[in-house]
Every structure is written in C-alpha cells, then in structure tokens.
Scaffold this motif. Structure first.
Motif, short mmCIF file in Angstrom:
data_model
loop_
_atom_site.label_atom_id
_atom_site.label_comp_id
_atom_site.label_asym_id
_atom_site.label_seq_id
_atom_site.Cartn_x
_atom_site.Cartn_y
_atom_site.Cartn_z
N LEU A 155 1.76 7.04 0.47
CA LEU A 155 0.92 5.80 0.60
C LEU A 155 -0.37 6.49 1.39
N GLU A 156 -1.35 5.82 1.23
CA GLU A 156 -2.80 5.82 2.23
C GLU A 156 -2.69 4.64 2.96
N ALA A 157 -3.00 4.77 4.33
CA ALA A 157 -2.73 3.80 5.08
C ALA A 157 -4.21 3.78 6.03
N PRO A 158 -4.63 2.81 6.64
CA PRO A 158 -5.69 2.95 7.54
C PRO A 158 -4.94 3.58 9.17
N PHE B 162 3.76 -3.53 4.31
CA PHE B 162 2.91 -4.43 3.18
C PHE B 162 2.32 -3.30 2.16
N THR B 163 2.25 -3.40 0.96
CA THR B 163 1.67 -2.54 0.31
C THR B 163 0.75 -3.30 -0.79
N HIS B 164 -0.26 -2.32 -1.24
CA HIS B 164 -0.93 -2.73 -2.36
C HIS B 164 -1.12 -1.55 -3.40
N TYR B 165 -0.82 -2.17 -4.50
CA TYR B 165 -0.67 -1.20 -5.68
C TYR B 165 -1.87 -1.06 -6.67
N ALA B 166 -2.67 -0.12 -6.63
CA ALA B 166 -3.78 -0.06 -7.27
C ALA B 166 -3.74 0.76 -8.61
N VAL B 167 -4.03 0.21 -9.59
CA VAL B 167 -4.08 1.00 -10.97
C VAL B 167 -5.45 1.22 -11.61
N ALA C 298 -2.44 4.41 -7.24
CA ALA C 298 -2.37 4.59 -5.86
C ALA C 298 -1.71 3.34 -4.86
N LEU C 299 -0.90 3.71 -3.88
CA LEU C 299 -0.17 2.99 -3.09
C LEU C 299 -0.89 2.90 -1.53
N TYR C 300 -1.28 1.68 -1.10
CA TYR C 300 -1.72 1.70 0.21
C TYR C 300 -0.76 0.99 1.08
N GLY C 301 -0.68 1.33 2.47
CA GLY C 301 0.30 0.70 3.10
C GLY C 301 -0.37 0.13 4.40
N PHE C 302 0.40 -1.02 4.71
CA PHE C 302 -0.40 -1.78 5.89
C PHE C 302 0.82 -2.33 6.91
#
Length: 197
Positions: free
Chosen positions: A28-31, A48-53, A59-63
């Motif tokens: 995951l990429e995260a701030p 918490f994640t945001h899945y982007a296509v 890509a998967l982002y994590g918070f």
C-alpha cells in the motif's frame, strides 16, 4: 473493492507499506501521517483502504484514520489533483490543519504543498470549502512505542524527497528543522510546518 485491511505490518519504507494478511502481502501507499503513527514492524495493524483502478494500473492506499481516507477521496474530486498530490497534502498537514487552510482560503499556504500551484489551490478552496468542516474531524490518537530509527536525518530526507521536494530544498528544510535528539517524524513535521508558513 478492498475497504479495510487487518494484518501484520511487515515493512514501512515511506511512502510504502506491506501488510501480511493471512499469508498474502498487500503493498500500500500511505501518507506520512499514517506511517509515523504505526507501531513497529511485526505488530498487528488495521488500515482503512482506497482501491484505485486505472487503465494501466491498480493501486491500494492505506490510512490509519477514516478522516484521512475521506480527505484523500475528496481531494481527488478536485480537477487536476491525483493520488500523488492527495498523499502529499495529507503528509504535509493534518486533516484539521488542511481544513483550516481551505476554510480560511489561505492560497499562499496551500501552494507550498508539492504539486499544488495557485490555480489548483484556488480550485481546492472553491470546491472543498463547504465540505472541509465535516472532513476535519478529530484524528484518532496515534500508537505509541515507535522504534527510533538509527539515522533520523536520513530518514527525514528520503521521506521529504518522496513528497516531491527537490534535494536542495530538502537539505535546507532538514537543516533548519533538525535538532539534537529529534526523531525523523519530528524533523519532517517541523520542516513541513515551516514550509506551510
């Protein structure tokens, strides 16, 4: 859609995290705000994640906080802002600080965030001003017992460069912000706060 992950934190190399969930390693990429508040590797975490296509990437982002994910999603609805800039915003300011900048219309401070020019800052203020108060909810307290890195200055330098700051800028920012005994987190927060003034 992947909305949340709970697993063991395998690695954290800003802006990347790897979480082991049942033997599967999710990258995951995260701030930086999330990365700094995570416990040391080997501990269980929930993100918490945001899945982007997109056409050519997934890509998967994590918070760590729902408020960060909400702000990340809201930012990307602003014309000209993508995931990288949204992460830079969350790495450079807390949700509450960013909400305050938008609510007050502080264009000058917003343009100090990498990837945001004057026109983009103006669009952010116009498009998000009515929504930032709801997004600026109080953040959850961070985890304690974080490991102190061997070389905080180097870690801070790499993290700031990953946000889009130029090496010459980073050297100046770190030199001005670093004090003896500071963690990388403290150096980065002071450097980013100074950049937003």
């Amino acid at each position: 859609m992947i909305g949340r992950l709970r697993g063991v934190l395998v690695s954290k190399q800003p802006p990347w995290l790897v979480i082991d969930v049942g033997g599967v390693g999710y990258e995951l990429e995260a701030p930086l705000s999330t990365i700094f508040d995570l416990p040391e590797t080997g501990r269980e975490v929930t993100l918490f994640t945001h899945y982007a296509v997109k056409e050519d990437t997934v890509a998967l982002y994590g918070f760590l906080r729902e408020s960060e994910r909400s702000m990340f999603r809201a930012l990307q609805k602003v014309s000209g802002i993508g995931a990288k800039t949204s992460l830079s915003v969350l790495s450079g300011a807390t949700v509450d600080e960013f909400a305050r900048l938008v609510h007050s219309g502080d264009i000058a401070a917003l343009t100090r965030i990498p990837g945001i020019g004057k026109k983009t800052a103006e669009r952010i203020v116009v498009e998000l001003r009515d929504r930032v108060e709801a997004l600026g909810a109080a953040a959850l307290p961070g985890f304690g017992n974080r490991a102190v890195p061997a070389d905080p200055v180097s870690e801070a330098t790499v993290a700031l460069q990953s946000l889009g700051y130029k090496p010459v800028e980073v050297t100046r920012m770190v030199k001005a912000a670093a004090a003896e005994g500071d963690t990388a987190e403290a150096i980065i927060r002071k450097a980013l706060q100074a950049a937003l003034r």
